[in-house]
Design a protein around this motif. Structure first.
Motif, short mmCIF file in Angstrom:
data_model
loop_
_atom_site.label_atom_id
_atom_site.label_comp_id
_atom_site.label_asym_id
_atom_site.label_seq_id
_atom_site.Cartn_x
_atom_site.Cartn_y
_atom_site.Cartn_z
N GLN A 150 0.81 -1.20 0.00
CA GLN A 150 0.00 0.00 0.00
C GLN A 150 0.86 1.26 0.00
O GLN A 150 2.04 1.24 0.34
N VAL A 151 0.21 2.38 -0.37
CA VAL A 151 0.91 3.67 -0.41
C VAL A 151 1.43 4.03 0.99
O VAL A 151 2.56 4.49 1.15
N ARG A 152 0.60 3.82 2.02
CA ARG A 152 1.04 4.15 3.37
C ARG A 152 2.28 3.35 3.76
O ARG A 152 3.23 3.89 4.35
N ALA A 153 2.30 2.06 3.43
CA ALA A 153 3.46 1.24 3.75
C ALA A 153 4.70 1.74 3.00
O ALA A 153 5.82 1.67 3.52
N TRP A 154 4.52 2.22 1.78
CA TRP A 154 5.64 2.77 1.00
C TRP A 154 6.22 4.00 1.70
O TRP A 154 7.44 4.11 1.85
N PHE A 155 5.35 4.92 2.14
CA PHE A 155 5.82 6.09 2.87
C PHE A 155 6.53 5.68 4.16
O PHE A 155 7.58 6.24 4.51
N LEU A 156 5.97 4.70 4.87
CA LEU A 156 6.58 4.26 6.13
C LEU A 156 7.93 3.59 5.91
O LEU A 156 8.84 3.72 6.73
N GLY A 157 8.08 2.89 4.79
CA GLY A 157 9.37 2.29 4.47
C GLY A 157 10.44 3.34 4.26
O GLY A 157 11.58 3.20 4.73
N ILE A 158 10.08 4.41 3.55
CA ILE A 158 11.03 5.51 3.34
C ILE A 158 11.34 6.18 4.67
O ILE A 158 12.50 6.50 4.98
N ALA A 159 10.29 6.37 5.50
CA ALA A 159 10.48 7.02 6.80
C ALA A 159 11.43 6.21 7.68
O ALA A 159 12.28 6.78 8.38
N ARG A 160 11.29 4.90 7.65
CA ARG A 160 12.15 4.05 8.47
C ARG A 160 13.61 4.19 8.03
O ARG A 160 14.52 4.31 8.87
N ASN A 161 13.86 4.18 6.73
CA ASN A 161 15.23 4.32 6.24
C ASN A 161 15.83 5.66 6.64
O ASN A 161 16.98 5.73 7.09
N VAL A 162 15.04 6.73 6.49
CA VAL A 162 15.51 8.06 6.84
C VAL A 162 15.82 8.14 8.33
O VAL A 162 16.87 8.67 8.75
N ALA A 163 14.92 7.61 9.16
CA ALA A 163 15.10 7.71 10.61
C ALA A 163 16.32 6.94 11.09
O ALA A 163 17.08 7.42 11.94
N PHE A 164 16.52 5.73 10.55
CA PHE A 164 17.68 4.95 11.01
C PHE A 164 18.98 5.53 10.47
O PHE A 164 20.03 5.40 11.12
N GLU A 165 18.96 6.16 9.32
CA GLU A 165 20.15 6.87 8.85
C GLU A 165 20.51 7.96 9.86
O GLU A 165 21.68 8.13 10.21
N ALA A 166 19.50 8.71 10.30
CA ALA A 166 19.74 9.78 11.27
C ALA A 166 20.21 9.21 12.61
O ALA A 166 21.11 9.77 13.26
N LEU A 167 19.61 8.09 13.02
CA LEU A 167 19.99 7.49 14.30
C LEU A 167 21.43 7.01 14.27
O LEU A 167 22.19 7.22 15.22
N ARG A 168 21.83 6.36 13.17
CA ARG A 168 23.21 5.89 13.08
C ARG A 168 24.19 7.05 13.05
O ARG A 168 25.28 6.99 13.63
N ALA A 169 23.80 8.13 12.39
CA ALA A 169 24.67 9.30 12.33
C ALA A 169 24.84 9.93 13.71
O ALA A 169 25.92 10.41 14.06
N GLN A 170 23.76 9.92 14.49
CA GLN A 170 23.79 10.58 15.80
C GLN A 170 24.44 9.71 16.87
O GLN A 170 25.20 10.18 17.71
N ARG A 171 24.16 8.41 16.82
CA ARG A 171 24.57 7.55 17.93
C ARG A 171 25.53 6.43 17.52
O ARG A 171 26.02 5.69 18.35
N ARG A 172 25.72 6.29 16.21
CA ARG A 172 26.59 5.24 15.70
C ARG A 172 26.18 3.86 16.22
O ARG A 172 27.00 3.09 16.72
N VAL A 173 24.87 3.58 16.12
CA VAL A 173 24.39 2.27 16.52
C VAL A 173 23.92 1.53 15.29
O VAL A 173 23.52 2.13 14.30
N GLU A 174 23.99 0.22 15.34
CA GLU A 174 23.55 -0.62 14.24
C GLU A 174 22.32 -1.40 14.65
O GLU A 174 22.08 -1.68 15.82
N LEU A 175 21.51 -1.77 13.66
CA LEU A 175 20.34 -2.59 13.93
C LEU A 175 20.77 -3.90 14.57
O LEU A 175 21.77 -4.50 14.22
#
Length: 282
Positions: free
Chosen positions: A70-95
């Motif tokens: 679905q379209v909502r899931a597509w937006f959420l997938g992009i949001a997840r990638n963006v958020a974890f990129e920011a999290l790794r940049a800020q805290r240097r943590v890995e999934l």
């Protein structure tokens, strides 16, 4: 026209340069995107990631494939990638960097085996977490992986397959992550320090620890008829698991009811994003 058909039509028009359609997509999906980015990055830290999500999405509308979700899931997938990129940049943590406790230990922390007088009812739990802000505070105390799976499954209401696809794991791994996150959330709400009076035992051919392991599947309706009957047989004969199971279900249902409803769109954030995208109502 169904909501998903409306979304697809909006994507088509937005891809053709329709600014009004782009603005409508932002307004429709910003609450869900904001909840997920804030869940991963922490309350109050997801605004930039929310805006970046829509910037990327609207720049790559052609990548949406209705056959994949679905379209909502597509937006959420992009949001997840963006958020974890920011999290790794800020805290240097890995999934996957957080350690996992045994399920039985998690369940004890969430209240399994406590004295009946110490185990708060869902109603009493609701009084302790009266406002949405307090519930969000409990959620914020968890790690990012716990927060995102709870948001996707219990707040956004994605089904198991959709959530697993967004998380990049198989269905069984998603279910395991969700169940542990639910138990950890209960533990933070309860802050159990003492009062464990019961021990793992076998009742009606099933151990308490086995029941605990499948509570989320039972709650979500994912158990087969045979396994469901085994759980119910155990619970009918084990007052400890019956009490904890009811508390577990009541807490999750209460959280869904309190946090699952989409909040009002923040007009200022929508306006700021529209300005960045040069989207103006005509």
């Amino acid at each position: 026209m169904l909501p998903e058909d409306q979304d697809i039509d909006l994507l088509r028009r937005a891809g053709a340069g329709d600014r009004r359609a782009q603005g409508t997509l932002v307004e429709r999906h910003m609450p869900a995107v904001r909840r997920l980015t804030h869940a991963i990055l922490g309350s109050g830290n997801g605004q930039d990631a929310t805006q970046e999500t829509f910037m990327r999405a609207l720049a790559s509308l052609e990548s949406f494939d209705p056959a994949r979700g679905q379209v909502r899931a597509w937006f959420l997938g992009i949001a997840r990638n963006v958020a974890f990129e920011a999290l790794r940049a800020q805290r240097r943590v890995e999934l996957g960097s957080t350690g996992e406790l045994e399920l039985f230990e998690l369940a004890q922390g969430a209240g399994w085996g406590a004295e009946p007088t110490e185990l708060a009812s869902p109603e009493r739990e609701a009084m302790r977490t009266e406002t949405q802000q307090q519930l969000l505070h409990a959620l914020a105390s968890l790690g990012p992986e716990d927060r995102e799976v709870l948001v996707l499954r219990d707040f956004e209401g994605l089904d198991g397959e959709q959530a697993a696809a967004l998380l990049g794991v198989d269905l069984l791994a998603m279910k395991s992550r969700l169940h542990r996150a639910r138990l950890r959330l209960m533990a933070t709400m309860r802050s159990l320090e003492e009062g464990i009076v019961a021990r793992d035992r076998e009742v009606s051919g099933m151990r308490c620890s086995d029941v605990i392991a499948v509570l989320s599947d039972y709650l979500d309706g994912d158990l087969g008829a045979t396994d469901r009957a085994r759980v119910e047989s155990h619970v009918q004969a084990c007052t400890v698991c019956a009490r904890f199971g009811g508390h577990f279900a009541g807490t999750i249902e209460h959280l869904r009811a309190r946090l699952g409803a989409p909040p009002a769109v923040d007009p200022e954030q929508v306006a700021a994003l529209k300005q960045r995208l040069a989207i103006f109502d005509r």
